[in-house]
Design a protein around this motif. Sequence first.
Motif, PDB file in Angstrom:
ATOM      1  N   VAL A   6       0.901  -1.011   0.128  1.00  0.00           N
ATOM      2  CA  VAL A   6      -0.013  -0.098   0.010  1.00  0.00           C
ATOM      3  C   VAL A   6       0.783   1.233   0.011  1.00  0.00           C
ATOM      4  CG1 VAL A   6      -1.640   1.591   1.275  1.00  0.00           C
ATOM      5  CG2 VAL A   6      -2.059  -0.951   1.221  1.00  0.00           C
ATOM      6  N   HIS A  11       2.292   6.076  -6.501  1.00  0.00           N
ATOM      7  CA  HIS A  11       1.474   7.042  -5.900  1.00  0.00           C
ATOM      8  C   HIS A  11       1.655   7.027  -4.348  1.00  0.00           C
ATOM      9  CE1 HIS A  11      -0.334   7.366 -10.009  1.00  0.00           C
ATOM     10  NE2 HIS A  11      -0.677   5.974  -9.817  1.00  0.00           N
ATOM     11  N   THR A  14       0.917  10.211  -2.682  1.00  0.00           N
ATOM     12  CA  THR A  14      -0.576  10.509  -2.725  1.00  0.00           C
ATOM     13  C   THR A  14      -1.010   9.429  -1.194  1.00  0.00           C
ATOM     14  OG1 THR A  14      -0.638  10.973  -4.883  1.00  0.00           O
ATOM     15  CG2 THR A  14      -2.641  10.400  -3.681  1.00  0.00           C
ATOM     16  N   LYS A  15      -0.658   8.485  -1.144  1.00  0.00           N
ATOM     17  CA  LYS A  15      -1.208   7.622  -0.202  1.00  0.00           C
ATOM     18  C   LYS A  15      -0.852   8.043   1.193  1.00  0.00           C
ATOM     19  CE  LYS A  15      -2.591   3.535  -3.000  1.00  0.00           C
ATOM     20  NZ  LYS A  15      -2.239   2.202  -3.282  1.00  0.00           N
ATOM     21  N   GLN A  18      -2.957  10.995   1.909  1.00  0.00           N
ATOM     22  CA  GLN A  18      -4.110  10.671   2.403  1.00  0.00           C
ATOM     23  C   GLN A  18      -3.896  10.131   3.846  1.00  0.00           C
ATOM     24  OE1 GLN A  18      -6.577  11.361   0.841  1.00  0.00           O
ATOM     25  NE2 GLN A  18      -6.159  11.204  -1.440  1.00  0.00           N
ATOM     26  N   HIS A 319     -10.476   7.951  -8.012  1.00  0.00           N
ATOM     27  CA  HIS A 319      -9.079   7.449  -7.658  1.00  0.00           C
ATOM     28  C   HIS A 319      -8.724   7.841  -6.193  1.00  0.00           C
ATOM     29  CE1 HIS A 319      -5.196   5.831  -7.974  1.00  0.00           C
ATOM     30  NE2 HIS A 319      -4.651   7.392  -7.790  1.00  0.00           N
ATOM     31  N   ARG A 322     -10.803   5.847  -3.785  1.00  0.00           N
ATOM     32  CA  ARG A 322     -10.587   4.567  -3.333  1.00  0.00           C
ATOM     33  C   ARG A 322      -9.260   4.598  -2.443  1.00  0.00           C
ATOM     34  NH1 ARG A 322     -12.358   3.908  -8.887  1.00  0.00           N
ATOM     35  NH2 ARG A 322     -10.135   4.202  -9.444  1.00  0.00           N
ATOM     36  N   GLN A 323      -8.456   5.293  -2.656  1.00  0.00           N
ATOM     37  CA  GLN A 323      -6.984   5.544  -1.981  1.00  0.00           C
ATOM     38  C   GLN A 323      -7.309   5.693  -0.457  1.00  0.00           C
ATOM     39  OE1 GLN A 323      -4.499   8.486  -3.646  1.00  0.00           O
ATOM     40  NE2 GLN A 323      -3.310   6.853  -4.739  1.00  0.00           N
ATOM     41  N   THR A 326      -8.789   2.695   1.103  1.00  0.00           N
ATOM     42  CA  THR A 326      -7.623   1.459   1.315  1.00  0.00           C
ATOM     43  C   THR A 326      -6.771   1.877   2.411  1.00  0.00           C
ATOM     44  OG1 THR A 326      -7.337   0.999  -1.140  1.00  0.00           O
ATOM     45  CG2 THR A 326      -5.612   0.334   0.253  1.00  0.00           C
TER      46      THR A 326
END
Length: 460
Positions: A6, A11, A14-15, A18, A319, A322-323, A326
Amino acid sequence: PILIRVFFVPHATTKHFQLKQLFHLMFPILITQFAQAGLGLVDTIMAGHLSAADLAAIAVGVGLWIPIMLLFAGIMIATTPLVAEARGARTPEKIPTIARQSLWVAVILGIVSMLILQFMPMFLPLFGVPESLLPKASLFLHAIGFGMPAVMMYAALRSYSEALGHPRPVTVISLIALLVLIPLNFIFMYGFGPIPALGSAGCGFATAILQWLMFITLAVYISKAKAYQQAPIFTQWEKLDLFWVKRILKLGLPIGLAVFFEVSIFSTGAIVLSPLGENAIAAHQIAISVTSQLFMIPLSLAIALTIRVGMYYGEKNWHAMRQVQTVGLISATVFAALTMTLIAVARPYIVAIYTTDIHVIPVAMYLLWFAMAYQLMDAWQVSAAGCLRGMQDTQAPMWITLMAYWVIAFPIGLYLARYTVWGVAGVWLGLIIGLSIACVFLIGRLYRNNQRLAQLNPHQ
């Protein structure tokens, strides 16, 4: 390995963003939830040091008050995704109207719930509550009912504030309230001046007064603080608008019912176990109180997920949405592992906080094993439900929780508790089964929603 996949994939930045944004919202909400759950914890501990009968009376009163309160307060959660959607869709002019109409709905629901609690003691004998517990449990319900309008309006303002990204004022008020409750409880439990000693029933009066103080404090702060001036709600009067009332109820009523179905299956356990005696009820109440405190962790994460998912839902950024989901579900897994470890290691010390009764302690410690068993499923199901609320999908979760908890879990728990050798543990086996079923169906629903949105816009 799953954490590596993950966080260390394309990306990843980005995670990480988040995760940071999610926790930035979650931790103040978590402190708020702990403080508000701490109100019930203070009641339970103070009543427990009076007698097992006082603790049992509180268990019965709370077992009825909490589901009713959360049913109506859950409807006010609709304010959160509606405000979050307006922020994400870049339509901030709608936010004050949403908040004002939510307050109108809160007033109506507060009056209705107050009346329900005034009549609820009439039904206690039908639930099999022992006659010795009726006076204190009834007085508790009468007293706490007068605080319901304040509870509803506070819930509306809290949802508005948190959806705007300002959870800290609510946190501060909740922490102060926790400190104020202790002397209020002492006054009404032990008597002061013209106020008679009411024992555990005095907690109802103390809590009702506290709820009005919390609402007034938050309303005054919101009206004065600069952070809310871009979407002020107290600058003008706005009459009841049936369009917004219908939208709030359409979105919020399934949320309230879903919360009610889940919470009531836990809190009514004291009613199911009442024929087994005071010690069984007291032990059950201790175990429920412990798990209620720990549940604040995944619940706070779920509230933060509703806000973050709701913003991206308003932006139609599937998108990023969904991130967030997760990251949220993985975080829920980590938190559940920590709470399971805590219960396994600290059971004796936890129970010792609540009681010194040698008949209650071993039963409470035994029940905490069952509480540990459902931590993971509980964390997953509430996180999935939070994501679905952010996507304004509330009808299906309502039916899922109804089926899982009341069609399946309650009959199983009732049968095992009253008609088999499982006794008090039978209720907890039913809870584990219900939570597992709810978890599977809610995560499946979330997966299908994401697949549907991906098909609508395959480029995201």
